[in-house]
Design an enzyme around this catalytic site. Structure first.
Site, PDB file in Angstrom:
ATOM      1  N   GLU A   1       0.551  -1.335  -0.030  1.00 32.08           N
ATOM      2  CA  GLU A   1      -0.274  -0.101  -0.327  1.00 32.08           C
ATOM      3  C   GLU A   1       0.961   1.280  -0.043  1.00 32.08           C
ATOM      4  O   GLU A   1       0.960   2.172  -1.107  1.00 32.08           O
ATOM      5  CB  GLU A   1      -0.797  -0.139   1.340  1.00 32.08           C
ATOM      6  CG  GLU A   1      -1.410   1.490   1.444  1.00 32.08           C
ATOM      7  CD  GLU A   1      -2.508   1.820   0.817  1.00 32.08           C
ATOM      8  OE1 GLU A   1      -3.152   0.490   0.341  1.00 32.08           O
ATOM      9  OE2 GLU A   1      -2.392   2.631  -0.023  1.00 32.08           O
TER      10      GLU A   1
ATOM     11  N   GLY B   1     -10.284  22.272  -4.873  1.00 32.73           N
ATOM     12  CA  GLY B   1     -10.380  22.290  -5.810  1.00 32.73           C
ATOM     13  C   GLY B   1     -10.801  24.029  -5.639  1.00 32.73           C
ATOM     14  O   GLY B   1      -9.448  24.399  -5.146  1.00 32.73           O
ATOM     15  N   GLY B   2     -11.338  24.161  -6.788  1.00 31.58           N
ATOM     16  CA  GLY B   2     -11.678  25.989  -6.763  1.00 31.58           C
ATOM     17  C   GLY B   2     -11.858  26.807  -5.538  1.00 31.58           C
ATOM     18  O   GLY B   2     -11.617  27.792  -5.634  1.00 31.58           O
ATOM     19  N   GLN B   3     -12.851  26.005  -4.755  1.00 34.76           N
ATOM     20  CA  GLN B   3     -13.541  26.844  -3.925  1.00 34.76           C
ATOM     21  C   GLN B   3     -12.271  26.134  -2.058  1.00 34.76           C
ATOM     22  O   GLN B   3     -12.344  25.276  -1.735  1.00 34.76           O
ATOM     23  CB  GLN B   3     -14.845  26.260  -3.305  1.00 34.76           C
ATOM     24  CG  GLN B   3     -15.867  26.167  -4.418  1.00 34.76           C
ATOM     25  CD  GLN B   3     -16.284  27.215  -4.884  1.00 34.76           C
ATOM     26  OE1 GLN B   3     -16.546  28.137  -4.042  1.00 34.76           O
ATOM     27  NE2 GLN B   3     -16.974  27.016  -5.596  1.00 34.76           N
TER      28      GLN B   3
END
Ligand code: COA
Length: 479
Positions: free
Chosen positions: A190, A298-300
């Site tokens: 893993e 992300g964009g937020q």
């Protein structure tokens, strides 16, 4: 009189049988269902939803997997209705049966939570009789799944050429650490995959070392990728009539899940990554995608914030996203209505250099509420937030039991245990989640009923050493 009655009854039974046979034969000759719209697919079933059989019913899997990556794939296929026959080394079995044991003498949770709904047969794949049994299984099954170290399957004599010649319809699906290239012969676990797949270098805090995640994206993540490859190959086989090799390399699987970080790597050549808090803190970017702590990918912009009782409860935190469309609602909630019009805070670009200070201010508010209170209040205003749930809370969450995401099953040795059910819900195929098998629990059943060995042959197999452990002094329990 009594004799005549018996004879009559016999004739009746025989003719009933014959009628049944004819009906069966007719049914076999009839196309499954009349083609609709001439596109070759059957007409929609009129059976009630969930009663038209399981999605993978009829698919037979020869499961040569061990540890986590392979078993997670075949368990999912078993949940979806495939008949998964797990081949294990006699007397030993999958190494995880005895790893991280919590109940003396019982299969570990490591094993039981990855091998539900399967059947277990013990076969020494290097024994001549064992090879013969395997040949029958290869002819019988649709898919062979394995995650041995590179070359191990070939060393058993189960080369692609041999398998394809024995059963040209068979799909051979493998998990390996790496795809073809400089590392293809390496054994991989893993965390090695998390590191080699780009996840570790982008996880953690900027001023700390690379971090691996608790989610097993290298093992279970690759198992998921392999399952997709298998069902896709089964679908293609409907057209081509032949099997193929399916390879899911753990490095590739991790990279697929970490693709947003490769996105950011390329964006770096066009300027700083403005949504990373590092930008707002005025710290220059280096040559590679940096670790971004709890920044949202992300964009937020988002961050993990303390909630009430954080001093004593290690999971009293919430993930808070300052989604642009609800910025006004956030300002009102935290008592900063003036930020709605202040040019330093009113727009997303204006906020980027001030994220640290903004989240510190929001945290002053979240610290006064429990994570569940924050969740309830924020969701009332459409503000996306998520409580940091502990595994204890997840295990006790009633809604996860209701949906079958967490399932309690009963095991003959260890008793009741929780397992993760099928995370993918099909509206016409309920998940078939059952306990894991004991080592070799189905050996005789499979030899007799699936492979058609006679009682005499079975007796020979039993003494051959192909399905039983060689007599050796008992080995110490694995750690
Ligand atoms: N009968 C006889 N021999 C058997 C057997 C059976 N039923 N089942 C397994 N074996 C043998 C294999 O043939 C092999 O023998 P060989 O090396 O002499 O040819 C041996 O058992 C061990 O197999 P191997 O896969 O090498 O196990 P390992 O414990 O040394 O390595 C991994 C474990 C996970 C590192 C390795 O299997 C691997 O890299 N797999 C691919 C990547 C992967 O899936 N990693 C994630 C695991 S969660």
């Amino acid at each position: 009189m009594a004799m005549r009655k018996r004879a009559k009854a016999k004739i009746k039974a025989v003719s009933k049988k014959t009628v049944k046979k004819v009906v069966k034969l007719k049914a076999a000759r009839k196309p499954v269902a009349k083609a609709a719209n001439g596109n070759g697919t059957p007409r929609p079933s009129s059976k009630p939803w969930g009663q038209a059989g399981l999605a993978l019913q009829g698919v037979k899997i020869l499961d040569f997997t061990h540890v986590q990556s392979g078993p997670t794939c075949t368990q999912l296929l078993a949940y979806m209705g495939a008949d998964v026959i797990k081949v294990e080394r006699p007397g030993v079995g999958d190494i995880t049966r005895t790893q991280l044991r919590d109940v003396k003498g019982a299969d570990s949770l490591y094993f039981t939570m990855l091998n539900g709904s399967k059947r277990s047969i013990t076969i020494d794949s290097k024994h001549p009789k064992g090879k013969e049994i395997l040949a029958r299984l290869i002819k019988h099954c649709d898919v062979l799944v394995e995650n041995f170290a590179p070359g191990a399957l070939d060393r058993m004599g189960l080369t692609w050429d041999y398998i394809h010649k024995t059963n040209p319809r068979m799909i051979v699906a493998s998990v390996k650490g790496f795809g073809p290239g400089p590392y293809e012969d390496c054994k991989v676990y893993e965390n090695i995959a998390q590191c080699a797949g780009g996840s570790a270098s982008t996880t953690g805090f900027r001023d700390g070392p690379p971090l691996v995640t608790g989610a097993q994206i290298g093992d279970s993540g690759t198992g998921l990728h392999l399952a997709l490859g298998i069902v896709t190959a089964l679908y293609q086989r409907v057209r081509t009539g032949r099997g193929q090799k399916v390879l899911a390399a753990m490095q590739d699987g991790v990279l697929n899940l970490a693709r947003v970080k490769l996105r950011d790597q390329q964006r770096l050549s066009h300027g700083p990554l403005t949504e990373y808090s590092q930008y707002g803190e005025g710290i220059p970017f280096g040559k590679a995608t940096p670790r971004a702590g709890n920044d949202s990918g992300g964009g937020q912009p988002g961050w993990i914030l303390k909630c009430k009782d954080w001093e004593t409860d290690p999971d009293a935190y919430i993930y808070f996203i300052t989604q642009a469309p609800v910025w006004g609602a956030i300002c009102d909630l935290i008592g900063k209505p003036e930020w709605k019009t202040d040019p330093d805070f009113a727009t997303p670009p204006a906020r980027l250099p001030r994220l640290r200070m903004i989240f510190d201010t929001i945290e002053e508010w979240t610290k006064t509420k429990t994570k569940f209170e924050v969740m309830e209040i924020c969701n009332g205003h459409d503000i996306p937030v998520g409580p940091i749930l502990s595994m204890k809370e997840i295990a006790e969450e009633p809604s996860l039991r209701t949906t079958g995401t967490v399932v309690e099953v009963d095991h003959p040795v260890r008793g009741k245990y929780l397992t993760v059910g099928n995370p993918v819900k099909l509206s016409d195929s309920p998940a078939d989640v059952r306990r894991s098998p004991l080592l070799g629990e189905h050996t005789e059943e499979i030899l007799r009923k699936v492979l058609g060995y006679s009682e005499k042959e079975l007796a020979e197999i039993k003494v051959s050493g192909a399905i039983t452990a060689p007599e050796k002094p008992a080995k110490a329990e694995a750690a």
